[in-house]
Design a protein around this motif. Structure first.
Motif, short mmCIF file in Angstrom:
data_model
loop_
_atom_site.label_atom_id
_atom_site.label_comp_id
_atom_site.label_asym_id
_atom_site.label_seq_id
_atom_site.Cartn_x
_atom_site.Cartn_y
_atom_site.Cartn_z
N PRO A 24 0.80 -1.23 0.00
CA PRO A 24 0.00 0.00 0.00
C PRO A 24 0.83 1.29 0.00
CG PRO A 24 0.12 -0.85 2.23
CD PRO A 24 0.84 -1.85 1.35
N GLY A 25 2.12 1.19 0.28
CA GLY A 25 2.98 2.36 0.26
C GLY A 25 2.80 3.26 1.46
N PRO A 26 3.62 4.30 1.56
CA PRO A 26 3.57 5.22 2.70
C PRO A 26 2.40 6.19 2.61
CG PRO A 26 5.17 6.01 1.12
CD PRO A 26 4.67 4.68 0.59
N ILE A 48 -16.12 18.74 -11.30
CA ILE A 48 -15.72 17.33 -11.31
C ILE A 48 -16.92 16.42 -11.04
CG2 ILE A 48 -14.26 15.61 -10.18
CD1 ILE A 48 -12.33 17.97 -9.52
N ASP A 49 -17.13 15.47 -11.95
CA ASP A 49 -18.24 14.53 -11.82
C ASP A 49 -17.84 13.22 -11.15
OD1 ASP A 49 -20.09 16.15 -13.40
OD2 ASP A 49 -18.86 15.61 -15.12
N ALA A 50 -16.59 12.82 -11.29
CA ALA A 50 -16.14 11.54 -10.74
C ALA A 50 -14.70 11.68 -10.28
CB ALA A 50 -16.26 10.44 -11.78
N LEU A 51 -14.38 10.96 -9.19
CA LEU A 51 -13.07 11.06 -8.56
C LEU A 51 -12.52 9.65 -8.35
CD1 LEU A 51 -10.82 12.65 -7.08
CD2 LEU A 51 -12.27 12.61 -5.04
N TYR A 52 -11.31 9.42 -8.86
CA TYR A 52 -10.65 8.13 -8.74
C TYR A 52 -9.34 8.29 -7.96
CZ TYR A 52 -13.69 6.20 -12.43
OH TYR A 52 -14.78 5.77 -13.18
N ALA A 53 -8.92 7.21 -7.30
CA ALA A 53 -7.61 7.14 -6.67
C ALA A 53 -7.06 5.74 -6.86
CB ALA A 53 -7.68 7.49 -5.18
N SER A 54 -5.75 5.61 -6.74
CA SER A 54 -5.14 4.29 -6.90
C SER A 54 -5.26 3.50 -5.59
CB SER A 54 -3.67 4.43 -7.29
OG SER A 54 -2.86 4.70 -6.16
N THR A 55 -4.72 2.29 -5.61
CA THR A 55 -4.76 1.42 -4.43
C THR A 55 -3.67 1.77 -3.42
OG1 THR A 55 -3.55 -0.13 -5.86
CG2 THR A 55 -5.88 -0.60 -5.45
N LEU A 56 -2.87 2.78 -3.69
CA LEU A 56 -1.84 3.19 -2.74
C LEU A 56 -2.40 4.24 -1.76
CD1 LEU A 56 -0.19 1.96 -5.22
CD2 LEU A 56 1.74 3.15 -4.21
N ARG A 77 -9.02 2.25 -7.76
CA ARG A 77 -8.72 1.35 -8.87
C ARG A 77 -7.21 1.05 -8.92
NH1 ARG A 77 -13.39 1.41 -8.36
NH2 ARG A 77 -15.04 1.70 -9.94
N ASP A 78 -6.88 -0.22 -9.01
CA ASP A 78 -5.48 -0.63 -9.06
C ASP A 78 -4.80 -0.17 -10.36
OD1 ASP A 78 -3.27 -2.32 -7.89
OD2 ASP A 78 -3.51 -3.34 -9.81
N GLY A 79 -5.58 -0.02 -11.42
CA GLY A 79 -5.00 0.30 -12.72
C GLY A 79 -4.23 1.59 -12.79
N ILE A 80 -4.53 2.54 -11.89
CA ILE A 80 -3.83 3.84 -11.95
C ILE A 80 -2.77 3.98 -10.85
CG2 ILE A 80 -5.65 5.06 -13.20
CD1 ILE A 80 -6.55 6.26 -10.50
N ARG A 81 -2.35 2.82 -10.30
CA ARG A 81 -1.23 2.87 -9.34
C ARG A 81 0.06 3.21 -10.08
NH1 ARG A 81 1.37 -1.97 -10.30
NH2 ARG A 81 0.01 -3.65 -11.01
N GLU A 82 1.12 3.42 -9.29
CA GLU A 82 2.41 3.79 -9.87
C GLU A 82 2.99 2.65 -10.70
OE1 GLU A 82 4.19 5.75 -11.29
OE2 GLU A 82 5.16 6.97 -9.74
N LEU A 83 3.81 2.99 -11.68
CA LEU A 83 4.52 1.99 -12.46
C LEU A 83 5.43 1.20 -11.53
CD1 LEU A 83 5.58 4.31 -15.43
CD2 LEU A 83 3.48 2.94 -15.21
N MET A 147 -8.39 12.02 -11.51
CA MET A 147 -7.74 10.79 -11.08
C MET A 147 -6.50 11.15 -10.29
SD MET A 147 -8.08 8.13 -14.26
CE MET A 147 -9.73 7.62 -14.82
N ILE A 148 -6.49 10.76 -9.02
CA ILE A 148 -5.32 11.00 -8.17
C ILE A 148 -4.40 9.80 -8.35
CG2 ILE A 148 -4.52 11.70 -5.90
CD1 ILE A 148 -6.74 13.49 -7.07
N SER A 149 -3.26 10.05 -8.97
CA SER A 149 -2.39 8.96 -9.39
C SER A 149 -0.94 9.30 -9.02
CB SER A 149 -2.59 8.73 -10.90
OG SER A 149 -1.85 7.64 -11.38
#
Length: 218
Positions: A24-26, A48-56, A77-83, A147-149
């Motif tokens: 999950p990271g810091p 803003i209509d929709a807000l996404y964040a990664s799994t971190l 969503r896991d898809g927008i986590r860090e490389l 999208m917070i990525s």
């Protein structure tokens, strides 16, 4: 669709310059928490209509003040986590091995998507998972999506998918914590970057070469 790609607030690993990509990271530093708290004001003009964040953890904590201010659900969503850094995880980014991370990632944006991060994912996997979340958002009918990525993921995806941003432009412009890249388009028609941390990005063939920053966005 208008797409706001926002890097998370500052983390302890950012301060130490480490490649910290695992889930999950810091969490956030005190400065990172302040940056997250300032985000609703920074995006006050965006409907803003929709807000996404990664799994971190860091992206979800960055998204929380914006979600509270706008009454939005944070779609994780896991898809927008860090490389994924793979074998390079937790190495200092300024070392020769650490620099291999961004060299590999930007090679993906140049089209070498079969290349694999040492001990990690390929470009096809990394861009594919990011594409899937963007496609989900577009299919939802939302007009403006935030999208917070993560810094590398945002820059590499933008360089790979925006018609008017090339790799040289994206590689030369690290994204600040809570920095924003704004794009417009659809998965089927393609994407155009409108601004990069407040600087207008010229459309290809309109006023300059791809990815030319023209000035401050209104």
């Amino acid at each position: 669709m208008r797409l706001l790609l926002v890097r998370h607030g500052q983390t302890p690993s950012n301060v130490d310059g480490l490649l910290d990509t695992a889930v999950p990271g810091p969490g956030l530093t005190p400065l990172g928490e302040a940056q997250a708290a300032a985000l609703p004001g920074a995006l006050a003009e965006e409907d803003i209509d929709a807000l996404y964040a990664s799994t971190l953890v860091r992206t979800q904590r960055t998204a929380a003040p914006l979600a509270a201010a706008r009454g939005l659900e944070v779609r994780v969503r896991d898809g927008i986590r860090e490389l994924s850094a793979g074998d390079l995880e937790l190495l200092p980014g300024h070392t020769p091995e650490g620099r291999r991370y961004l060299r590999t990632a930007f090679a993906w944006a140049s089209g070498d998507t079969a290349l694999r991060m040492p001990g990690g994912e390929s470009g096809a996997q990394a861009l594919g998972r990011y594409d899937a979340v963007v496609a989900e958002a577009a299919a939802s009918g939302a007009r403006t999506v935030a999208m917070i990525s993560h810094g590398a993921a945002i820059r590499v995806w933008t360089a790979a998918r925006a018609a008017n941003v090339d790799v040289a432009f994206a590689a030369a412009r690290p994204l600040s914590n809570t920095g924003v890249i704004i794009l417009e388009g659809t998965p089927s028609d393609g994407w155009k970057a409108l601004s990069w941390e407040g600087a207008v990005v010229a459309p290809a063939g309109e006023g300059g070469p791809a990815g030319e920053a023209l000035g401050t966005a209104p």
